[in-house]
Design a protein around this motif. Structure first.
Motif, PDB file in Angstrom:
ATOM      1  N   ASN A 285     -37.409 -33.091  18.772  1.00  0.00           N
ATOM      2  CA  ASN A 285     -37.328 -34.285  19.625  1.00  0.00           C
ATOM      3  C   ASN A 285     -35.999 -35.011  19.455  1.00  0.00           C
ATOM      4  OD1 ASN A 285     -39.754 -33.995  20.840  1.00  0.00           O
ATOM      5  ND2 ASN A 285     -40.737 -35.753  19.892  1.00  0.00           N
ATOM      6  N   ALA A 286     -35.582 -35.160  18.195  1.00  0.00           N
ATOM      7  CA  ALA A 286     -34.336 -35.899  17.926  1.00  0.00           C
ATOM      8  C   ALA A 286     -33.133 -35.159  18.511  1.00  0.00           C
ATOM      9  CB  ALA A 286     -34.152 -36.092  16.424  1.00  0.00           C
ATOM     10  N   LEU A 287     -33.096 -33.830  18.316  1.00  0.00           N
ATOM     11  CA  LEU A 287     -31.943 -33.062  18.790  1.00  0.00           C
ATOM     12  C   LEU A 287     -31.916 -32.938  20.315  1.00  0.00           C
ATOM     13  CD1 LEU A 287     -31.720 -30.162  16.168  1.00  0.00           C
ATOM     14  CD2 LEU A 287     -30.513 -32.330  16.179  1.00  0.00           C
ATOM     15  N   SER A 288     -33.082 -33.041  20.932  1.00  0.00           N
ATOM     16  CA  SER A 288     -33.106 -32.905  22.391  1.00  0.00           C
ATOM     17  C   SER A 288     -33.117 -34.257  23.097  1.00  0.00           C
ATOM     18  CB  SER A 288     -34.305 -32.068  22.828  1.00  0.00           C
ATOM     19  OG  SER A 288     -35.503 -32.647  22.369  1.00  0.00           O
ATOM     20  N   GLY A 289     -32.836 -35.310  22.341  1.00  0.00           N
ATOM     21  CA  GLY A 289     -32.690 -36.618  22.968  1.00  0.00           C
ATOM     22  C   GLY A 289     -34.003 -37.272  23.357  1.00  0.00           C
ATOM     23  N   LYS A 290     -35.114 -36.810  22.768  1.00  0.00           N
ATOM     24  CA  LYS A 290     -36.404 -37.410  23.124  1.00  0.00           C
ATOM     25  C   LYS A 290     -36.778 -38.563  22.213  1.00  0.00           C
ATOM     26  CE  LYS A 290     -38.494 -33.727  25.676  1.00  0.00           C
ATOM     27  NZ  LYS A 290     -39.619 -32.829  25.848  1.00  0.00           N
ATOM     28  N   GLY A 291     -35.896 -38.905  21.289  1.00  0.00           N
ATOM     29  CA  GLY A 291     -36.167 -40.050  20.431  1.00  0.00           C
ATOM     30  C   GLY A 291     -36.109 -39.700  18.952  1.00  0.00           C
ATOM     31  N   GLN A 292     -35.828 -40.703  18.162  1.00  0.00           N
ATOM     32  CA  GLN A 292     -35.704 -40.520  16.714  1.00  0.00           C
ATOM     33  C   GLN A 292     -37.090 -40.400  16.069  1.00  0.00           C
ATOM     34  OE1 GLN A 292     -32.761 -40.229  14.824  1.00  0.00           O
ATOM     35  NE2 GLN A 292     -32.105 -39.809  16.918  1.00  0.00           N
ATOM     36  N   PRO A 293     -37.163 -39.746  14.917  1.00  0.00           N
ATOM     37  CA  PRO A 293     -38.447 -39.659  14.211  1.00  0.00           C
ATOM     38  C   PRO A 293     -38.946 -41.049  13.816  1.00  0.00           C
ATOM     39  CG  PRO A 293     -36.801 -38.244  13.193  1.00  0.00           C
ATOM     40  CD  PRO A 293     -36.085 -39.094  14.191  1.00  0.00           C
ATOM     41  N   PRO A 294     -40.260 -41.205  13.614  1.00  0.00           N
ATOM     42  CA  PRO A 294     -40.795 -42.502  13.197  1.00  0.00           C
ATOM     43  C   PRO A 294     -40.254 -42.920  11.833  1.00  0.00           C
ATOM     44  CG  PRO A 294     -42.548 -41.003  13.834  1.00  0.00           C
ATOM     45  CD  PRO A 294     -41.304 -40.198  13.777  1.00  0.00           C
ATOM     46  N   ARG A 295     -40.354 -44.208  11.582  1.00  0.00           N
ATOM     47  CA  ARG A 295     -39.922 -44.760  10.297  1.00  0.00           C
ATOM     48  C   ARG A 295     -40.789 -44.174   9.168  1.00  0.00           C
ATOM     49  NH1 ARG A 295     -39.556 -51.002   8.902  1.00  0.00           N
ATOM     50  NH2 ARG A 295     -40.700 -51.245  10.828  1.00  0.00           N
ATOM     51  N   THR A 296     -40.156 -43.947   8.030  1.00  0.00           N
ATOM     52  CA  THR A 296     -40.874 -43.436   6.856  1.00  0.00           C
ATOM     53  C   THR A 296     -40.781 -44.450   5.730  1.00  0.00           C
ATOM     54  OG1 THR A 296     -40.343 -41.168   7.456  1.00  0.00           O
ATOM     55  CG2 THR A 296     -40.936 -41.544   5.181  1.00  0.00           C
TER      56      THR A 296
END
Lengths: 140, 351
Positions: free
Chosen positions: A91-102
């Protein structure tokens, strides 16, 4: 004699050991009371990004070192932590959004969930306190 | 060849820490993210035909195929994304200098899960791979199907649409079935020099159904008014299918037809089977491409591929594959180039 004692202690410790029991938590002001496993999967995979009330969902994950995330992804999302990480990376590499906060600790999860109406997270059932609301997860 | 392969494997392993990760942080409720990836590739090709009936000599190259830097900013329902893409930042064979391009740059507003709108420069949603075409880490092979990467030596334009400029997309998430859709408009095809022909506008759509999480069926359509040289309106249509079988087998197949002139059309299809283990993903594939207006590709070219991808660490992926090409019976194909062997190896670093 020492070997017998150690063996008995080991058996006793295994017997008393219980795996984490993850529960899904939200802010007490969030009107949602229950989610299906499918909805939960959609939320943690960032496919469903809005609550029915309209607010933008913010997902909170525990760090990989915490055993609760392993139990959570296995029992609730039917996938491994590694597969979930790969999913977030795609998702991150394809521009669909950053991973959730950890975050590192259940205490931090409760603190953030307790202060933000749109956050969803999970903790071990024994860590639940008055600041958060536990959602029923329906396996329909 | 051996020194190239050694360099290919050793370079990322020596230069980059294996646990390097993306930069992401949250500042007053605004999420920032910086990601990127580098592809180092070795490519060998035996003699290969060209559209003018000649044949290219055997070639062997090692290059930095691409370096991408991705920037994300997100707050509530607003998001901005920039994807900077560099090719051939260093090249050992012909001394080409690399250049940077803005691959994607857009702003997005999400009304709800059913509707988001993006504006800017966006990879057009078409088929399985078009939006992921540069992210070789997310699929097993390095070589993309002919639908996304035209054959070596072929002189025509790529099949898939150029970037779009306004995209509306969304998803309906049901208990047993999900539906994703995209509608988009663009400035249309670019001419042979890469210049935008602003008189032409393109429009397209894509829908995909996901059934029981394991089966995905998609359909894509794109149309654009091309210049007189290309004899009018172009219609590009495709269907695609993905299935996860027995938890570890991934089957992917696509069929695309491009009607780009009064008499001309292009056709391409492929099927690929990937076995996904924890770190290792071997695959086999069959691919076909045909252009009725091209003397060499008019009867079509087959490609058979086999390869493997290996997750060396969280940040480094190694790949190696072999592809055999052969033309269907055609007197215009140079006899010495009727069959072509291709070997690709790659090391991909993600950060």
């Amino acid at each position: 004699m020492r070997i017998i004692t150690i063996s008995m202690l080991a058996v006793l410790s295994l017997w008393t050991y219980s795996a984490a029991e993850p529960v899904v938590i939200v802010n007490k002001e969030n009107p949602v009371q229950s989610v299906s496993k499918k909805e939960l999967s959609n939320i943690f995979k960032q496919k469903q990004r809005s609550w029915d009330s309209g607010g933008a969902i913010e997902v909170l994950n525990l760090s990989k070192g915490n055993p609760v995330i392993h139990e959570f992804t296995k029992k609730m999302l039917d996938m491994s932590v590694e597969d979930l990480e790969k999913y977030y990376l795609k998702n991150a590499l394809s521009g669909k959004g950053q991973p959730p906060r950890t975050v590192d600790s259940p205490e931090k999860v409760k603190e953030i969930v307790g202060s933000n109406k749109d956050v969803i997270g999970y903790i071990d059932s024994k860590d639940v306190d008055h600041r958060v609301k536990v959602l029923t997860v329906e396996s329909r | 060849m051996r020194k190239y392969l050694l360099l290919l494997v050793a370079f990322p392993l020596l230069c980059f820490p294996l646990t390097a990760g993306a930069v992401d942080f949250n500042l007053n409720g605004v999420k920032f993210g910086i990601n990127g990836y580098i592809d180092l590739q070795y490519n060998y090709m035996s003699k290969n035909p060209t559209s003018d009936g000649m044949s290219m000599e055997e070639s062997s190259t090692f290059q930095q195929k691409q370096l991408n830097l991705l920037f994300d900013v997100e707050k509530d329902k607003y998001r901005a994304h920039i994807n900077l893409h560099s090719t051939n930042a260093f090249t050992t064979e012909d001394g080409e200098k690399g250049q940077w391009e803005v691959e994607e740059a857009y702003g997005e507003y999400r009304f709800n899960d059913l509707l988001s709108v993006r504006g800017g420069t966006i990879l057009s949603p078409f088929g399985i791979f078009n939006e992921f075409r540069y992210i070789t880490s997310v699929y097993a092979s390095v070589v993309l199907p002919f639908i996304y990467e035209i054959p070596n030596g072929y002189s025509g334009a790529s099949i898939t649409p150029d970037n779009s400029n306004v995209v509306a997309n969304g998803s309906y998430l049901g208990e047993n079935m999900d539906l994703n859709y995209s509608l988009y408009v663009s400035n249309g095809r670019r001419d042979s020099t890469g210049e935008d022909q602003n008189k032409d506008k393109g429009a397209g759509t894509r829908v995909r159904f996901t059934v029981l999480d394991n089966y995905k069926i998609g359909a894509s359509y794109y149309t654009v008014q091309n210049d007189k040289e290309n004899e009018g309106r172009e219609h590009l249509a495709g269907v695609d299918f993905e299935a996860t079988l027995l938890e570890k087998l991934l089957l992917q197949a696509e069929y695309v037809r491009d009607m780009y002139g009064k008499k001309a059309d292009r056709l391409s299809y492929y099927a690929r089977l990937t076995y996904r283990m924890d770190r290792l993903s071997p695959f086999i594939m069959y691919d076909y491409f045909k252009d009725s207006a091209d003397p060499v590709w008019k009867n079509g070219q087959n490609r058979y591929g086999v390869g493997v991808s290996y997750d060396f660490s969280e940040n480094v992926i190694l790949k190696a594959e072999y592809h055999f090409h052969n033309f269907r019976k055609n007197e215009d194909v140079p006899p010495e180039a009727e069959t072509t062997n291709m070997i690709r190896a790659a090391a991909i670093f993600i950060f």
